[in-house]
Write a protein that holds these residues in place. Structure first.
Motif, PDB file in Angstrom:
ATOM      1  N   THR A 143      51.387  -2.657 -91.935  1.00 27.55           N
ATOM      2  CA  THR A 143      50.627  -3.703 -92.620  1.00 27.55           C
ATOM      3  C   THR A 143      49.257  -3.215 -93.089  1.00 27.55           C
ATOM      4  N   MET A 159      50.479  -8.679 -96.585  1.00 26.22           N
ATOM      5  CA  MET A 159      51.183  -9.868 -96.124  1.00 26.22           C
ATOM      6  C   MET A 159      52.695  -9.743 -96.352  1.00 26.22           C
ATOM      7  N   MET A 162      54.124  -7.459 -93.719  1.00 19.11           N
ATOM      8  CA  MET A 162      54.187  -8.145 -92.433  1.00 19.11           C
ATOM      9  C   MET A 162      55.344  -9.142 -92.400  1.00 19.11           C
ATOM     10  N   THR A 163      55.558  -9.828 -93.533  1.00 20.13           N
ATOM     11  CA  THR A 163      56.656 -10.796 -93.623  1.00 20.13           C
ATOM     12  C   THR A 163      58.007 -10.111 -93.447  1.00 20.13           C
ATOM     13  N   LEU A 166      58.421  -8.948 -89.826  1.00 21.91           N
ATOM     14  CA  LEU A 166      58.422  -9.978 -88.782  1.00 21.91           C
ATOM     15  C   LEU A 166      59.825 -10.413 -88.384  1.00 21.91           C
ATOM     16  N   ALA A 191      57.748 -19.283 -88.500  1.00 20.17           N
ATOM     17  CA  ALA A 191      57.121 -18.117 -89.126  1.00 20.17           C
ATOM     18  C   ALA A 191      57.055 -18.281 -90.640  1.00 20.17           C
ATOM     19  N   GLY A 192      58.116 -18.840 -91.228  1.00 21.70           N
ATOM     20  CA  GLY A 192      58.139 -19.049 -92.677  1.00 21.70           C
ATOM     21  C   GLY A 192      57.049 -19.997 -93.140  1.00 21.70           C
ATOM     22  N   LEU A 195      53.616 -18.218 -92.730  1.00 20.16           N
ATOM     23  CA  LEU A 195      53.428 -17.146 -93.717  1.00 20.16           C
ATOM     24  C   LEU A 195      53.202 -17.693 -95.124  1.00 20.16           C
ATOM     25  N   PHE A 198      49.696 -18.751 -95.241  1.00 24.14           N
ATOM     26  CA  PHE A 198      48.818 -17.575 -95.348  1.00 24.14           C
ATOM     27  C   PHE A 198      48.799 -17.029 -96.774  1.00 24.14           C
ATOM     28  N   PHE A 199      49.969 -16.953 -97.395  1.00 28.60           N
ATOM     29  CA  PHE A 199      50.049 -16.462 -98.775  1.00 28.60           C
ATOM     30  C   PHE A 199      49.223 -17.343 -99.716  1.00 28.60           C
TER      31      PHE A 199
END
Length: 285
Positions: A143, A159, A162-163, A166, A191-192, A195, A198-199
């Motif tokens: 990452t 990101m 990392m996605t 993960l 997690a979805g 994320l 975050f995006f």
């Protein structure tokens, strides 16, 4: 080097070339937000960008740094060579320093992973729990690579990495722990959601000119209210439980109030900046 003077000079030259901030940014492999920051006098271009920036704007490096056209019968080539050599030297040093920092981090991660593996094998004669930190370290290492070696969109690329990393990491945890069948119905949806949020936040920070207070307020609202409620519903559906969780409701309302306060602070700050800019403009005129 006067940042305001240099910023106004970049603005005038860009307009004279009929370029938008986005066009100039693409030529320099930076964001249009960075160009806007230079022109407002809120920052300097990185020294390694200056030669290319000067070339695109049709001026010398000396003129760009001074923030004005140098009217002379001859250009002092010696000064120009000194500036260019200095920039090349700084660029070389910067690359070396970046590589050294990344190397130190990589060696630290490698040493940590090695210690975990050795301790795990020495204690139990197996390699089981050490795979947790090892997997985590691998994801973090991949990452941070774009942060050190990519100039444009490195946050989004990090990101994305990392996605991608993960999902297998979650299945690794499920494989190693005694409880099975929770990754697909529980962990991946959570997690979805996180994320995606975050995006959205990273895209707002990197690719928009929205007031930073508004973005912080939106981030609090996004994570503290929307993501919070969605995760609660995912968990409740998984454990087959109905009802209202008072703590979730109180948390959501509290963060919504904080978001509102931050938004108000941003609004007041924006008005103050507008008044300040108006005063500066009127005095210039």
């Amino acid at each position: 080097m006067d940042n305001k003077k240099m910023g106004e000079f970049i603005y005038v030259l860009r307009k004279a070339k009929a370029m938008t901030q986005k066009t100039l940014a693409e030529k320099l492999n930076v964001t249009d937000k960075a160009v806007s920051k230079w022109e407002r006098g809120n920052g300097y271009p990185e020294i390694t960008i200056i030669p290319e920036l000067a070339k695109e704007l049709g001026v010398t490096v000396n003129e760009l740094i001074c923030g004005e056209k140098i009217i002379s019968e001859r250009i002092d080539l010696k000064d120009e060579v000194v500036v260019n050599n200095t920039i090349k030297y700084v660029e070389k040093v910067k690359k070396i320093n970046t590589s050294n920092v990344f190397l130190v981090i990589s060696l630290t991660f490698l040493f940590s992973a090695f210690v975990c593996l050795i301790c795990n094998f020495a204690i139990s004669g197996l390699l089981n729990w050490s795979l947790y930190p090892l997997g985590g370290l691998l994801i973090i290492w991949f990452t941070i690579i774009p942060i050190f070696f990519i100039k444009k969109h490195r946050g989004l690329i990090s990101m994305f990495i990392m996605t991608v990393g993960l999902v297998p990491y979650l299945f690794l945890i499920e494989y190693l722990c005694p409880y099975k069948g929770w990754v697909l119905p529980l962990a991946i949806p959570i997690a979805g959601v996180v994320l995606i949020a975050f995006f959205i936040v990273i895209a707002l920070f990197l690719n928009t000119k929205i007031n930073r207070y508004y973005i912080v307020a939106s981030t609090c609202l996004l994570f503290g209210v929307i993501v919070n409620i969605i995760i609660k519903n995912i968990v409740y559906n998984y454990i087959k439980e109905n009802g209202i969780n008072i703590s979730v409701a109180i948390t959501a309302l509290s963060i919504a109030f904080v978001s509102f306060l931050i938004f108000i602070i941003g609004l007041l700050k924006k008005r103050e900046d507008l008044k300040s800019n108006k005063y500066i403009f009127e005095n210039k005129v």
